[in-house]
Write a protein that holds these residues in place. Structure first.
Motif, PDB file in Angstrom:
ATOM      1  N   ASP A   1       0.818  -1.221   0.000  1.00  0.00           N
ATOM      2  CA  ASP A   1       0.000   0.000   0.000  1.00  0.00           C
ATOM      3  C   ASP A   1       0.851   1.271   0.000  1.00  0.00           C
ATOM      4  N   LEU A   2       2.173   1.124   0.103  1.00  0.00           N
ATOM      5  CA  LEU A   2       3.053   2.291   0.160  1.00  0.00           C
ATOM      6  C   LEU A   2       3.471   2.788  -1.213  1.00  0.00           C
ATOM      7  N   ALA A   3       3.025   2.141  -2.252  1.00  0.00           N
ATOM      8  CA  ALA A   3       3.379   2.572  -3.607  1.00  0.00           C
ATOM      9  C   ALA A   3       2.975   4.026  -3.823  1.00  0.00           C
ATOM     10  N   GLY A   4       3.950   4.843  -4.251  1.00  0.00           N
ATOM     11  CA  GLY A   4       3.706   6.253  -4.500  1.00  0.00           C
ATOM     12  C   GLY A   4       3.589   7.097  -3.247  1.00  0.00           C
ATOM     13  N   LYS A   5       3.830   6.506  -2.075  1.00  0.00           N
ATOM     14  CA  LYS A   5       3.692   7.232  -0.823  1.00  0.00           C
ATOM     15  C   LYS A   5       5.054   7.488  -0.175  1.00  0.00           C
ATOM     16  N   LYS A   6       5.042   8.339   0.832  1.00  0.00           N
ATOM     17  CA  LYS A   6       6.261   8.732   1.532  1.00  0.00           C
ATOM     18  C   LYS A   6       6.364   7.953   2.838  1.00  0.00           C
ATOM     19  N   VAL A   7       7.507   7.296   3.058  1.00  0.00           N
ATOM     20  CA  VAL A   7       7.706   6.458   4.239  1.00  0.00           C
ATOM     21  C   VAL A   7       8.913   6.957   5.026  1.00  0.00           C
TER      22      VAL A   7
ATOM     23  N   THR B   1       8.061   3.856  -3.959  1.00  0.00           N
ATOM     24  CA  THR B   1       7.917   4.379  -2.600  1.00  0.00           C
ATOM     25  C   THR B   1       9.016   5.407  -2.341  1.00  0.00           C
ATOM     26  N   GLU B   2       8.642   6.549  -1.786  1.00  0.00           N
ATOM     27  CA  GLU B   2       9.632   7.574  -1.429  1.00  0.00           C
ATOM     28  C   GLU B   2      10.077   7.344   0.017  1.00  0.00           C
ATOM     29  N   VAL B   3      11.341   6.984   0.190  1.00  0.00           N
ATOM     30  CA  VAL B   3      11.877   6.701   1.518  1.00  0.00           C
ATOM     31  C   VAL B   3      12.587   7.942   2.038  1.00  0.00           C
ATOM     32  N   VAL B   4      12.145   8.440   3.180  1.00  0.00           N
ATOM     33  CA  VAL B   4      12.738   9.624   3.805  1.00  0.00           C
ATOM     34  C   VAL B   4      13.405   9.181   5.103  1.00  0.00           C
ATOM     35  N   SER B   5      14.711   9.415   5.208  1.00  0.00           N
ATOM     36  CA  SER B   5      15.471   8.929   6.356  1.00  0.00           C
ATOM     37  C   SER B   5      15.752  10.058   7.340  1.00  0.00           C
TER      38      SER B   5
END
Length: 262
Positions: free
Chosen positions: A145-151, A171-175
């Protein structure tokens, strides 16, 4: 009685400059049981704050499950404890131990081959999974469900690795540097979801009903404390004795409300 102190911020920076800028008095010692210490009479612990409920600051001192477990060994050896807040990467690379900043590293740290190559680990003291946290009722229930979303993830963690390896490609991964920033990103809506260890996120959602843990991923992770490679077997033995003790069971129940899994 065991006393616990905390070195934070500028104090830790000052220690760094002292180590590099001029000669430093040698305060190291060896206990009667053979444990090597960087400071006589004190078990010095490196961690990276905050990571509730494992380590965090409350009333000017560091509390949490990890320091409480290590205090079992310290008490048995007649030692005080001191907790130093350092960068996470200096813990996972072994640098904090190798440079003599501390005797033992803690931080809900997963034992893995890369870390075992540069540090010696105790027996496992906690079993963890990765958890997915979202705003309550967001409708996200899985990694798919994270496709195209920010994690949101935390730098240098197994959760960050898990997302990068298993989430959809778009998925956009923000660290984030620490767990608090990662959790706040989800709470405030800057990220659609966050992934980190289940103990951390379950504790956070228990205090913040605006977010929820929607699923967990079995990753077979176990936490360990670490000491300098090939240098402090006696300290490892003392901590392992603490982990195997009845006192450990009491500490576990105090922080998690249940007996440890058998």
């Amino acid at each position: 009685m065991n006393t616990r102190t905390l070195a934070l911020g500028l104090g830790a920076i000052a220690l760094s400059f002292a180590a590099t800028g001029c000669a430093k008095d040698d305060t190291s010692s060896t206990t009667e049981s053979g444990i090597q210490l960087v400071k006589e009479g004190v078990l010095t612990i490196c961690t990276h704050l905050p990571y509730e409920p494992f380590e965090f600051t409350e009333g000017g001192e560091v509390v949490g499950f990890d320091p409480a477990v290590l205090e079992i060994a310290a008490d048995n050896e007649g030692l005080d404890t001191e907790v130093i807040d350092v960068a996470w990467e200096t813990i996972t690379t072994g640098e904090a131990l190798n440079s003599g900043q501390c005797d033992v590293a803690a931080g809900a740290m997963t034992i893995n081959p890369e870390r075992e190559a540069v540090m010696d680990f105790t027996d496992p003291y906690f079993t963890a999974t990765q958890a997915l946290m979202t705003k309550t009722g967001a409708g996200i229930t899985s990694l798919e469900d994270l496709a195209g979303k920010k994690v949101a993830v935390q730098d240098g963690t197994t959760g960050a690795d898990y997302v990068r390896e298993n989430a959809p490609k778009n998925t956009e991964v923000v660290s984030y540097e620490d767990s608090s920033l990662m959790q706040q990103a989800v709470l405030t809506g800057r990220a659609d979801a966050g992934v980190n260890d289940n103990g951390l996120l379950n504790y956070f959602v228990s205090e913040n009903p605006e977010v929820e843990v929607v699923t967990e991923f079995e990753t077979g992770e176990e936490y360990g404390f670490s000491v300098k490679k090939d240098s402090n077997d006696e300290l490892l033995a003392a901590i392992n004795d603490g982990i195997a003790s009845d006192e450990y069971d009491a500490v576990y129940e105090e922080w998690f409300g249940t007996a440890p899994p058998s």
